[in-house]
Design a protein around this motif. Structure first.
Motif, short mmCIF file in Angstrom:
data_model
loop_
_atom_site.label_atom_id
_atom_site.label_comp_id
_atom_site.label_asym_id
_atom_site.label_seq_id
_atom_site.Cartn_x
_atom_site.Cartn_y
_atom_site.Cartn_z
N VAL A 164 0.86 -1.19 0.00
CA VAL A 164 0.00 0.00 0.00
C VAL A 164 0.89 1.23 0.00
CG1 VAL A 164 -1.91 -1.13 1.18
CG2 VAL A 164 -0.19 0.08 2.53
N LYS A 165 0.35 2.31 -0.53
CA LYS A 165 1.09 3.58 -0.57
C LYS A 165 0.65 4.46 0.58
CE LYS A 165 1.70 3.68 -5.60
NZ LYS A 165 1.46 4.46 -6.84
N PRO A 166 1.58 5.17 1.19
CA PRO A 166 1.19 6.08 2.28
C PRO A 166 0.41 7.27 1.75
CG PRO A 166 3.52 6.35 1.76
CD PRO A 166 3.04 5.19 0.93
N ASP A 167 -0.51 7.77 2.57
CA ASP A 167 -1.22 9.01 2.23
C ASP A 167 -0.36 10.23 2.54
OD1 ASP A 167 -3.71 7.81 1.39
OD2 ASP A 167 -4.04 7.29 3.49
N LYS A 168 0.59 10.04 3.43
CA LYS A 168 1.52 11.11 3.77
C LYS A 168 2.86 10.49 4.13
CE LYS A 168 1.62 13.24 7.78
NZ LYS A 168 1.29 14.05 8.98
N GLY A 169 3.94 11.19 3.82
CA GLY A 169 5.26 10.69 4.15
C GLY A 169 5.85 9.82 3.06
N LYS A 170 7.03 9.29 3.33
CA LYS A 170 7.77 8.51 2.35
C LYS A 170 8.29 7.21 2.96
CE LYS A 170 7.91 11.32 -1.33
NZ LYS A 170 7.46 10.90 -2.68
N VAL A 171 8.32 6.17 2.13
CA VAL A 171 8.96 4.91 2.48
C VAL A 171 10.13 4.72 1.53
CG1 VAL A 171 8.69 2.43 2.76
CG2 VAL A 171 6.74 3.95 3.22
N TYR A 172 11.31 4.47 2.11
CA TYR A 172 12.52 4.30 1.30
C TYR A 172 13.04 2.87 1.44
CZ TYR A 172 12.59 9.40 1.17
OH TYR A 172 12.25 10.72 0.98
N LEU A 173 13.44 2.30 0.32
CA LEU A 173 14.06 0.99 0.27
C LEU A 173 15.43 1.15 -0.39
CD1 LEU A 173 13.94 -2.13 0.57
CD2 LEU A 173 12.89 -2.19 -1.69
N ASP A 174 16.46 0.84 0.38
CA ASP A 174 17.82 0.94 -0.15
C ASP A 174 18.13 2.35 -0.65
OD1 ASP A 174 20.34 -0.08 -0.64
OD2 ASP A 174 19.84 -0.88 -2.61
#
Length: 251
Positions: free
Chosen positions: A71-81
């Motif tokens: 799922v994608k966040p409605d706010k903020g960021k998710v980082y992978l590597d």
């Protein structure tokens, strides 16, 4: 090796049940929302073993799906590597598929396919997206089934398996592409102590070889025995994050 970083991540779901019960929303009805994750800041380093705990509805499953890109966040960021998960479009999804192995709460095996066919589906998608030759899929199937104690089950259908055996096959499917990160949502639910301990022993071995394990669970006694990092969620927020923690630790 990929680290995972969440920065100010929130995920909100709209609750439409009220509207369905009454046909459609009317003036004065509440626009109900569920904040499954709220302002989460979190870093998980490659090679960690992390338990995610909390009561039902605390946001554990949502956190795991945010981490794995489900799922994608409605706010903020998710980082992978170091890369935002927003950048993982169709042309480079193969990297995410290669990185994550996943087991979810709900049964996900295809009922009309055998154990081997279920595992081949994931292996073949991975190989196709890598744009390379199939890498001895039969050998990989047999290897991961052996790892989870399900050797010889290749031609069985899910309906012929016990609940514990289904979980083992789902774990085998998650392992077939040798992922760097395992995301496991209540994998120990409805299993007896022997099954739980066998699975945890395998996860310990994988973790010692460098695989990151992120596991949501209610199995408090095993969390306490393992004494690993414990993240506790309450109402979609991180209430505590304790290295070498125990179930219910609040710091």
């Amino acid at each position: 090796m990929p680290d995972i970083i969440l920065e100010g991540v929130s995920k909100i779901y709209k609750d439409r049940h009220r509207g369905r019960w009454r046909g459609r929303l009317k003036a004065g009805d509440l626009d109900l929302t569920v904040r499954a994750a709220e302002d989460l800041d979190l870093t998980i380093r490659q090679g960690e073993f992390v338990f995610v705990v909390g009561s039902s509805g605390a946001g554990k499953s949502t956190l795991l799906r945010l981490i794995s890109g489900g799922v994608k966040p409605d706010k903020g960021k998710v980082y992978l590597d170091g890369y935002s998960m927003d950048t993982f479009h169709s042309w480079n999804r193969s990297y995410r598929i290669n990185v994550f192995g996943q087991v979810w709460q709900e049964p996900t095996l295809v009922r009309k396919k055998t154990v081997e066919e279920n595992l081949r589906l994931v292996a073949n998608i991975h190989d196709w997206m890598q744009r390379g030759p199939h890498k001895a899929v039969k050998e990989r199937v047999n290897k991961v089934l052996g790892l989870v104690g399900m050797s010889g089950s290749n031609d069985l259908f899910p309906v012929e398996l016990s609940g514990g055996e289904v979980r083992r096959v789902e774990l085998a499917r998650a392992l077939i592409n040798s992922p760097s990160i395992l995301v496991l949502d209540e994998i120990t639910n409805n299993l007896d102590d022997d099954n739980i301990w066998d699975i945890l022993q395998l996860l310990i071995e994988l973790n010692e070889k460098g695989t990151t394990i992120i596991m949501a669970t209610h199995a408090s006694q095993y969390v306490n025995i393992m004494c690993r990092r414990v993240i506790t969620l309450v109402n979609g927020r991180i209430r505590s994050d304790v290295q070498r923690g125990k179930y219910g630790d609040m710091v």
